[in-house]
Motif scaffolding. Structure first.
Motif, PDB file in Angstrom:
ATOM      1  N   GLY A 138       0.369  -1.220   0.261  1.00  0.00           N
ATOM      2  CA  GLY A 138      -0.061   0.127  -0.101  1.00  0.00           C
ATOM      3  C   GLY A 138       0.734   1.380  -0.251  1.00  0.00           C
ATOM      4  N   LEU A 139       2.016   0.862   0.910  1.00  0.00           N
ATOM      5  CA  LEU A 139       2.858   2.804   0.857  1.00  0.00           C
ATOM      6  C   LEU A 139       3.411   2.423  -0.420  1.00  0.00           C
ATOM      7  CD1 LEU A 139       4.073   4.860   2.448  1.00  0.00           C
ATOM      8  CD2 LEU A 139       5.983   3.117   3.315  1.00  0.00           C
ATOM      9  N   LEU A 140       4.363   1.784  -1.073  1.00  0.00           N
ATOM     10  CA  LEU A 140       4.634   1.732  -2.226  1.00  0.00           C
ATOM     11  C   LEU A 140       3.883   2.334  -3.437  1.00  0.00           C
ATOM     12  CD1 LEU A 140       7.042   1.042  -4.249  1.00  0.00           C
ATOM     13  CD2 LEU A 140       6.050  -1.322  -4.620  1.00  0.00           C
ATOM     14  N   ALA A 150      -2.998   8.137   2.631  1.00  0.00           N
ATOM     15  CA  ALA A 150      -3.146   6.859   2.190  1.00  0.00           C
ATOM     16  C   ALA A 150      -1.483   6.294   2.477  1.00  0.00           C
ATOM     17  CB  ALA A 150      -3.305   6.652   1.016  1.00  0.00           C
ATOM     18  N   SER A 151      -0.587   7.524   2.000  1.00  0.00           N
ATOM     19  CA  SER A 151       1.332   6.849   2.364  1.00  0.00           C
ATOM     20  C   SER A 151       1.171   7.366   4.167  1.00  0.00           C
ATOM     21  CB  SER A 151       1.962   7.482   1.536  1.00  0.00           C
ATOM     22  OG  SER A 151       1.758   7.404   0.179  1.00  0.00           O
ATOM     23  N   ILE A 152       0.149   8.308   4.639  1.00  0.00           N
ATOM     24  CA  ILE A 152       0.728   8.377   6.041  1.00  0.00           C
ATOM     25  C   ILE A 152       0.217   7.385   7.152  1.00  0.00           C
ATOM     26  CG2 ILE A 152       0.290   9.322   8.165  1.00  0.00           C
ATOM     27  CD1 ILE A 152       0.657  12.871   6.232  1.00  0.00           C
ATOM     28  N   SER A 153      -0.752   7.000   6.563  1.00  0.00           N
ATOM     29  CA  SER A 153      -1.724   5.680   6.596  1.00  0.00           C
ATOM     30  C   SER A 153      -1.600   4.209   6.702  1.00  0.00           C
ATOM     31  CB  SER A 153      -3.074   5.418   5.995  1.00  0.00           C
ATOM     32  OG  SER A 153      -3.134   4.965   5.163  1.00  0.00           O
ATOM     33  N   ASN A 154       0.379   4.237   6.025  1.00  0.00           N
ATOM     34  CA  ASN A 154       0.429   2.184   6.133  1.00  0.00           C
ATOM     35  C   ASN A 154       2.153   3.039   6.949  1.00  0.00           C
ATOM     36  OD1 ASN A 154      -1.373   0.931   3.867  1.00  0.00           O
ATOM     37  ND2 ASN A 154      -0.707   2.502   2.550  1.00  0.00           N
ATOM     38  N   ALA A 155       2.382   3.661   7.339  1.00  0.00           N
ATOM     39  CA  ALA A 155       3.699   3.459   8.651  1.00  0.00           C
ATOM     40  C   ALA A 155       3.746   2.600   8.835  1.00  0.00           C
ATOM     41  CB  ALA A 155       3.670   5.047   9.208  1.00  0.00           C
ATOM     42  N   PRO A 156       3.143   1.587   9.314  1.00  0.00           N
ATOM     43  CA  PRO A 156       3.553   1.178   9.654  1.00  0.00           C
ATOM     44  C   PRO A 156       4.522  -0.217   8.925  1.00  0.00           C
ATOM     45  CG  PRO A 156       1.493   0.541  10.498  1.00  0.00           C
ATOM     46  CD  PRO A 156       1.787   2.085  10.001  1.00  0.00           C
ATOM     47  N   ALA A 157       4.683   0.067   7.576  1.00  0.00           N
ATOM     48  CA  ALA A 157       5.748  -0.806   6.791  1.00  0.00           C
ATOM     49  C   ALA A 157       6.765  -0.217   6.585  1.00  0.00           C
ATOM     50  CB  ALA A 157       5.462  -0.074   5.413  1.00  0.00           C
ATOM     51  N   ILE A 158       7.448   0.291   7.242  1.00  0.00           N
ATOM     52  CA  ILE A 158       8.147   0.611   7.427  1.00  0.00           C
ATOM     53  C   ILE A 158       9.166  -0.037   8.691  1.00  0.00           C
ATOM     54  CG2 ILE A 158      10.490   2.333   9.539  1.00  0.00           C
ATOM     55  CD1 ILE A 158       8.550   4.768   7.765  1.00  0.00           C
ATOM     56  N   ILE A 159       7.990  -0.233   9.930  1.00  0.00           N
ATOM     57  CA  ILE A 159       8.912  -1.779  10.085  1.00  0.00           C
ATOM     58  C   ILE A 159       8.931  -2.787   9.519  1.00  0.00           C
ATOM     59  CG2 ILE A 159       8.228  -3.319  12.359  1.00  0.00           C
ATOM     60  CD1 ILE A 159       6.037  -0.818  13.561  1.00  0.00           C
ATOM     61  N   GLY A 160       8.291  -3.145   8.670  1.00  0.00           N
ATOM     62  CA  GLY A 160       9.012  -3.981   8.092  1.00  0.00           C
ATOM     63  C   GLY A 160      10.028  -3.986   6.830  1.00  0.00           C
TER      64      GLY A 160
END
Length: 115
Positions: A26-28, A63-73
């Motif tokens: 989603g972040l990508l 939408a990008s901010i809501s996918n911030a947990p992707a940084i943990i990934g």
């Protein structure tokens, strides 16, 4: 013991990475769309089109901010890379080979036989 620690760290990183694949995708996608909106915003000449692109840009920024947990990934993927890289480090095997008297004896025996 080192391999056990690497195995535990790799297992935890794998679980975290697999659980954050959705937010990473989603972040990508949202960052890619946001990039193209930004490029079109710079090219736009009419004020109405710039306002519309600005609204779309804010939506995709949210939408990008809501996918911030992707940084943990991403961090988990990096940790998994480090575990893979350190799994077969040869620092310990080289030290054991040089201090092993039988290996040194075999090397010296082969040198004597070649004379």
């Amino acid at each position: 013991m080192k391999k056990f620690g690497l195995c535990i760290a790799g297992g935890i990183a794998t679980i975290i990475l697999l659980s954050t694949i959705g937010p990473m995708v989603g972040l990508l996608i949202s960052l890619a769309v946001l990039y193209f909106i930004y490029k079109q915003f710079l090219k736009a000449e009419s004020t109405g089109w710039k306002i519309a692109l600005g609204i779309f840009g804010v939506i995709f920024l949210m939408a990008s901010i809501s996918n911030a947990p992707a940084i943990i990934g991403v961090v988990a993927a990096y940790i998994l890379y480090l575990v893979y890289k350190n799994w077969n480090s040869s620092k310990h095997s080289v030290v054991k080979e040089e201090s092993d008297p039988f290996v040194n004896f075999e090397k010296q025996w082969n040198e004597i036989k070649n004379y």
